[in-house]
Design an enzyme around this catalytic site. Sequence first.
Site, mmCIF file in Angstrom:
data_model
loop_
_atom_site.group_PDB
_atom_site.id
_atom_site.type_symbol
_atom_site.label_atom_id
_atom_site.label_comp_id
_atom_site.label_asym_id
_atom_site.label_seq_id
_atom_site.Cartn_x
_atom_site.Cartn_y
_atom_site.Cartn_z
ATOM 1 N N HIS A 41 -3.647 2.967 -8.928
ATOM 2 C CA HIS A 41 -2.638 3.829 -9.562
ATOM 3 C C HIS A 41 -1.430 3.010 -10.007
ATOM 4 C CE1 HIS A 41 -4.262 7.225 -6.816
ATOM 5 N NE2 HIS A 41 -4.717 7.451 -8.028
ATOM 6 N N LYS A 57 -7.300 22.260 -3.730
ATOM 7 C CA LYS A 57 -7.534 21.107 -2.859
ATOM 8 C C LYS A 57 -6.589 21.144 -1.666
ATOM 9 C CE LYS A 57 -9.374 17.681 -6.053
ATOM 10 N NZ LYS A 57 -9.218 16.321 -6.555
ATOM 11 N N ARG A 68 -12.143 3.937 -14.259
ATOM 12 C CA ARG A 68 -12.807 2.956 -13.409
ATOM 13 C C ARG A 68 -14.213 2.675 -13.893
ATOM 14 N NH1 ARG A 68 -11.292 6.472 -8.341
ATOM 15 N NH2 ARG A 68 -12.511 7.773 -9.694
ATOM 16 N N SER A 85 -8.743 7.261 -4.245
ATOM 17 C CA SER A 85 -8.048 7.858 -3.100
ATOM 18 C C SER A 85 -9.049 8.368 -2.070
ATOM 19 C CB SER A 85 -7.150 9.005 -3.566
ATOM 20 O OG SER A 85 -6.086 8.518 -4.352
#
Length: 162
Positions: free
Chosen positions: A18, A42, A91, A129
């Site tokens: 990040h 979440k 990614r 994460s």
Amino acid sequence: MEKIAICPGSFDPVTLGHIDIIRRASKMFDKVIVAVLVNPSKQPSFSIQERIDFLNEATKGIDNLEIVSFDGLLASYAKEKSAVAVVKGLRAVSDFEYEFQMALTNKKLNPELETIFLTTSSQHMYLSSSMVKQVASFGGDISDFVPACLYEKIYNRLKGVN
């Protein structure tokens, strides 16, 4: 006219990946708004305020950042803030499909908004994460994954010390 970009994310917790994307975006735009997203579906490991505090601590020295919390439609928020771009890190190819769909949706809702994809630096390609949470929960070393200034706070929470 000031060129403003938004780097949205949950940052739960913030990782070196990040920070890499935020730092690179800060060199491309006059101002970068790091928007910590509230996702009611979440259960985060860290509160919104903790994530904002972590980001402020990890990005000290980057002067053109504003770190805020945000919920709602990103396209609307970008219009409200006069942002010209959303910056997202990618990614792998698997990230692209979801992010491309989001970019097209945001463009439909806000035709003036561009999405810029930055490929993650090779040393952070595997980093997420979720992976940080899993490694720490089993007592693994996350020092190569999170900013050094935040290591203890993140590790202790995820390991269940605090």
